[in-house]
Write a protein that holds these residues in place. Structure first.
Motif, mmCIF file in Angstrom:
data_model
loop_
_atom_site.group_PDB
_atom_site.id
_atom_site.type_symbol
_atom_site.label_atom_id
_atom_site.label_comp_id
_atom_site.label_asym_id
_atom_site.label_seq_id
_atom_site.Cartn_x
_atom_site.Cartn_y
_atom_site.Cartn_z
ATOM 1 N N MET A 111 8.175 1.271 -1.176
ATOM 2 C CA MET A 111 8.780 0.395 -2.190
ATOM 3 C C MET A 111 7.940 -0.823 -2.501
ATOM 4 S SD MET A 111 12.313 -0.330 -0.108
ATOM 5 C CE MET A 111 12.477 0.889 1.175
ATOM 6 N N GLY A 133 7.139 -3.780 6.767
ATOM 7 C CA GLY A 133 8.164 -3.630 7.794
ATOM 8 C C GLY A 133 7.737 -2.638 8.860
ATOM 9 N N LEU A 161 9.836 6.907 7.223
ATOM 10 C CA LEU A 161 10.645 7.888 7.951
ATOM 11 C C LEU A 161 9.888 8.468 9.142
ATOM 12 C CD1 LEU A 161 12.215 9.747 4.872
ATOM 13 C CD2 LEU A 161 13.181 7.855 6.194
ATOM 14 N N ARG A 162 8.549 8.356 9.128
ATOM 15 C CA ARG A 162 7.780 8.899 10.255
ATOM 16 C C ARG A 162 8.083 8.119 11.544
ATOM 17 N NH1 ARG A 162 4.883 4.890 8.393
ATOM 18 N NH2 ARG A 162 3.378 3.805 9.695
ATOM 19 N N THR A 220 6.864 -8.588 12.767
ATOM 20 C CA THR A 220 6.565 -8.016 11.448
ATOM 21 C C THR A 220 7.716 -8.254 10.465
ATOM 22 O OG1 THR A 220 5.320 -6.247 12.539
ATOM 23 C CG2 THR A 220 5.935 -5.879 10.231
ATOM 24 N N ARG A 277 -2.251 -3.460 5.596
ATOM 25 C CA ARG A 277 -3.435 -3.294 6.458
ATOM 26 C C ARG A 277 -4.431 -2.271 5.926
ATOM 27 N NH1 ARG A 277 0.129 -2.297 11.711
ATOM 28 N NH2 ARG A 277 1.148 -1.111 10.057
ATOM 29 N N GLY A 333 0.795 -1.227 0.000
ATOM 30 C CA GLY A 333 0.000 0.000 0.000
ATOM 31 C C GLY A 333 0.826 1.274 0.000
ATOM 32 N N ASP A 369 -3.078 -8.126 8.368
ATOM 33 C CA ASP A 369 -1.952 -7.816 9.230
ATOM 34 C C ASP A 369 -0.997 -9.004 9.128
ATOM 35 O OD1 ASP A 369 -0.141 -7.551 11.390
ATOM 36 O OD2 ASP A 369 -1.595 -6.368 12.517
ATOM 37 N N LYS A 428 16.247 -7.423 10.849
ATOM 38 C CA LYS A 428 16.687 -7.317 9.454
ATOM 39 C C LYS A 428 17.923 -8.175 9.198
ATOM 40 C CE LYS A 428 13.551 -4.438 7.757
ATOM 41 N NZ LYS A 428 12.592 -4.865 6.711
ATOM 42 N N PRO A 437 18.291 -1.871 1.081
ATOM 43 C CA PRO A 437 18.311 -0.459 0.665
ATOM 44 C C PRO A 437 18.826 0.452 1.771
ATOM 45 C CG PRO A 437 16.073 -1.415 0.566
ATOM 46 C CD PRO A 437 16.931 -2.321 1.383
ATOM 47 N N GLY A 438 19.500 1.523 1.331
ATOM 48 C CA GLY A 438 19.813 2.623 2.238
ATOM 49 C C GLY A 438 18.578 3.491 2.414
ATOM 50 N N VAL A 479 12.914 -7.799 1.598
ATOM 51 C CA VAL A 479 13.421 -6.437 1.804
ATOM 52 C C VAL A 479 13.991 -6.320 3.218
ATOM 53 C CG1 VAL A 479 12.923 -3.974 1.774
ATOM 54 C CG2 VAL A 479 11.756 -5.507 0.150
ATOM 55 N N SER A 480 15.304 -6.230 3.282
ATOM 56 C CA SER A 480 15.996 -6.014 4.555
ATOM 57 C C SER A 480 16.345 -4.528 4.638
ATOM 58 C CB SER A 480 17.227 -6.930 4.620
ATOM 59 O OG SER A 480 17.967 -6.692 5.788
ATOM 60 N N SER A 539 10.231 7.622 2.131
ATOM 61 C CA SER A 539 8.910 6.962 2.181
ATOM 62 C C SER A 539 8.254 7.292 3.518
ATOM 63 C CB SER A 539 9.083 5.441 2.063
ATOM 64 O OG SER A 539 9.605 4.933 3.287
ATOM 65 N N GLU A 540 7.033 6.771 3.686
ATOM 66 C CA GLU A 540 6.314 6.970 4.956
ATOM 67 C C GLU A 540 7.070 6.391 6.142
ATOM 68 O OE1 GLU A 540 2.473 5.179 4.747
ATOM 69 O OE2 GLU A 540 1.898 6.273 2.940
ATOM 70 N N SER A 544 7.825 -6.749 1.601
ATOM 71 C CA SER A 544 8.260 -5.383 1.882
ATOM 72 C C SER A 544 7.647 -4.817 3.157
ATOM 73 C CB SER A 544 7.932 -4.481 0.680
ATOM 74 O OG SER A 544 8.510 -3.217 0.821
HETATM 75 N N1 LIG Z 1 12.496 3.863 4.120
HETATM 76 C C1 LIG Z 1 13.738 3.465 4.349
HETATM 77 O O1 LIG Z 1 14.665 4.293 4.524
HETATM 78 C C2 LIG Z 1 14.070 1.995 4.397
HETATM 79 C C3 LIG Z 1 15.410 1.641 4.244
HETATM 80 C C4 LIG Z 1 15.738 0.273 4.243
HETATM 81 C C5 LIG Z 1 14.754 -0.664 4.382
HETATM 82 N N2 LIG Z 1 13.449 -0.290 4.536
HETATM 83 C C6 LIG Z 1 12.443 -1.365 4.620
HETATM 84 O O2 LIG Z 1 11.705 -1.319 3.444
HETATM 85 C C7 LIG Z 1 10.416 -1.901 3.646
HETATM 86 C C8 LIG Z 1 9.368 -0.994 3.028
HETATM 87 O O3 LIG Z 1 9.416 0.245 3.697
HETATM 88 P P1 LIG Z 1 9.098 1.616 2.958
HETATM 89 O O4 LIG Z 1 10.287 2.483 3.112
HETATM 90 O O5 LIG Z 1 8.542 1.348 1.618
HETATM 91 O O6 LIG Z 1 8.016 2.246 3.971
HETATM 92 P P2 LIG Z 1 6.434 2.215 4.010
HETATM 93 O O7 LIG Z 1 5.882 3.001 2.896
HETATM 94 O O8 LIG Z 1 6.092 2.642 5.403
HETATM 95 O O9 LIG Z 1 6.075 0.677 3.775
HETATM 96 C C9 LIG Z 1 5.908 -0.252 4.810
HETATM 97 C C10 LIG Z 1 4.652 -1.033 4.487
HETATM 98 O O10 LIG Z 1 4.516 -2.119 5.419
HETATM 99 C C11 LIG Z 1 3.150 -2.257 5.703
HETATM 100 N N3 LIG Z 1 3.004 -2.885 7.004
HETATM 101 C C12 LIG Z 1 3.588 -2.504 8.158
HETATM 102 N N4 LIG Z 1 3.182 -3.301 9.162
HETATM 103 C C13 LIG Z 1 2.335 -4.204 8.618
HETATM 104 C C14 LIG Z 1 1.584 -5.279 9.123
HETATM 105 N N5 LIG Z 1 1.621 -5.597 10.443
HETATM 106 N N6 LIG Z 1 0.805 -5.999 8.289
HETATM 107 C C15 LIG Z 1 0.764 -5.681 6.977
HETATM 108 N N7 LIG Z 1 1.449 -4.690 6.427
HETATM 109 C C16 LIG Z 1 2.232 -3.952 7.237
HETATM 110 C C17 LIG Z 1 2.581 -0.837 5.683
HETATM 111 O O11 LIG Z 1 1.211 -0.823 5.323
HETATM 112 P P3 LIG Z 1 0.021 -0.716 6.383
HETATM 113 O O12 LIG Z 1 0.441 0.284 7.424
HETATM 114 O O13 LIG Z 1 -1.150 -0.304 5.553
HETATM 115 O O14 LIG Z 1 -0.136 -2.096 6.929
HETATM 116 C C18 LIG Z 1 3.398 -0.181 4.586
HETATM 117 O O15 LIG Z 1 2.734 -0.220 3.344
HETATM 118 C C19 LIG Z 1 10.305 -2.104 5.148
HETATM 119 O O16 LIG Z 1 10.503 -3.478 5.419
HETATM 120 C C20 LIG Z 1 11.433 -1.285 5.729
HETATM 121 O O17 LIG Z 1 11.928 -1.860 6.907
HETATM 122 C C21 LIG Z 1 13.089 1.023 4.550
#
Ligand SMILES: NC(=O)c1ccc[n+]([C@@H]2O[C@H](COP(=O)([O-])OP(=O)(O)OC[C@H]3O[C@@H](n4cnc5c(N)ncnc54)[C@H](OP(=O)(O)O)[C@@H]3O)[C@@H](O)[C@H]2O)c1
Length: 240
Positions: A15, A90, A193-194, A112, A35, A12, A61, A159, A185-186, A139-140, A190-191, A88
């Motif tokens: 990435m 996380g 960061l919140r 998660t 979710r 949703g 979930d 991770k 990924p570094g 996705v780590s 994305s969201e 993905s």
């Molecule tokens: N942003 C970064 O800098 C970064 C860097 C390295 C790795 N990562 C990893 O990349 C992945 C994707 O993150 P993103 O940066 O794309 O951020 P994101 O937009 O916040 O994506 C995370 C997604 O996970 C879903 N999610 C979280 N908890 C969940 C649950 N219990 N059940 C089902 N879905 C769940 C969220 O959707 P809902 O809230 O709708 O469930 C959201 O769509 C994550 O695993 C994160 O750890 C992020």
């Protein structure tokens, strides 16, 4: 190529969404999990707008084993065997150090980021084996590749655990045609960061990777010939 089915968690936003849109636009039938229903529906709309086949929206979930199993059964019933799995979804928390973390947050993050990933793989592996192969993208984070003190205790532990899942998959299931990629990924704008204790400013965000930068790498993995396993991919923003 509409016979291939890809299941994406975290579809949703970020990435996960970008990867789902690229996969769908390339002709794959995509099942979308996360979710928030409106976010998943927006991803589905973007896929259709890009000319892809109508995706399956499967809200859940990932920490709920029954919901994961039900969703997998729906994918199988509607689209057939899951040929590719992109994991993905996380979680992190702002309180990340031994001094301030809570054990309930720790458990939710590990559930998660690690346990639910193992569960989704466990559900899809039998079908992949029967089909003679499949692709799993996990996705780590770059913080699992080189220590990033700000990433957090639970986040780093979960991770890093994904490396073990990837290596054991390739070691044990490669002979069945199943290949797994650990994507690290570094910083990505994305969201996610919140969930940091301090929000990055606009300048910092502008220098980060975009979700679509990572989605291009996911698509590269999905499109690799079946005999090619890309064990690990580390992607970082230039100059960081
Ligand atoms: N942003 C970064 O800098 C970064 C860097 C390295 C790795 N990562 C990893 O990349 C992945 C994707 O993150 P993103 O940066 O794309 O951020 P994101 O937009 O916040 O994506 C995370 C997604 O996970 C879903 N999610 C979280 N908890 C969940 C649950 N219990 N059940 C089902 N879905 C769940 C969220 O959707 P809902 O809230 O709708 O469930 C959201 O769509 C994550 O695993 C994160 O750890 C992020």
């Amino acid at each position: 190529m509409t016979d291939r089915c890809t299941w994406v968690t975290g579809a949703g936003s970020g990435m996960g969404r970008a990867s789902a849109v690229r996969a769908g636009a390339s002709g794959r039938r995509v099942a979308l999990s996360g979710r928030r229903v409106p976010s998943l529906e927006e991803t589905a709309k973007r896929i259709v707008d890009a000319g892809g086949p109508a995706p399956l929206v499967l809200p859940l979930d990932v920490r709920d084993p029954d919901a994961l199993a039900e969703a997998h059964a729906r994918v199988r019933a509607e689209f057939g065997t899951v040929e590719a799995l992109v994991l993905s979804a996380g979680l992190n928390a702002p309180a990340r150090t031994w001094a301030d973390q809570s054990m309930s947050d720790f458990a939710a993050i590990v559930e998660t980021n690690l346990t639910s990933v193992a569960r989704a793989i466990d559900l899809t592996l039998p079908g992949m084996r029967n089909a003679g192969g499949g692709t799993i993208v996990i996705v780590s984070s770059i913080s699992a590749w080189r220590l990033s003190p700000g990433a957090g205790v639970a986040y780093t532990a979960s991770k890093r655990g994904l490396k073990a899942l990837t290596e054991t998959l390739n070691g044990q299931e490669g002979r069945n045609g199943v290949r797994a990629t650990l994507l690290l990924p570094g910083d990505v704008d994305s969201e996610f960061l919140r969930l940091r204790p301090v929000q990055p400013d606009e300048d910092s965000r502008a220098r980060m990777l975009s979700p679509d930068d990572v989605a291009r790498a996911v698509q590269f993995v999905l499109d690799a010939p079946p005999g090619v396993t890309i064990d690990e991919l580390v992607i970082s923003p230039t100059g960081f």
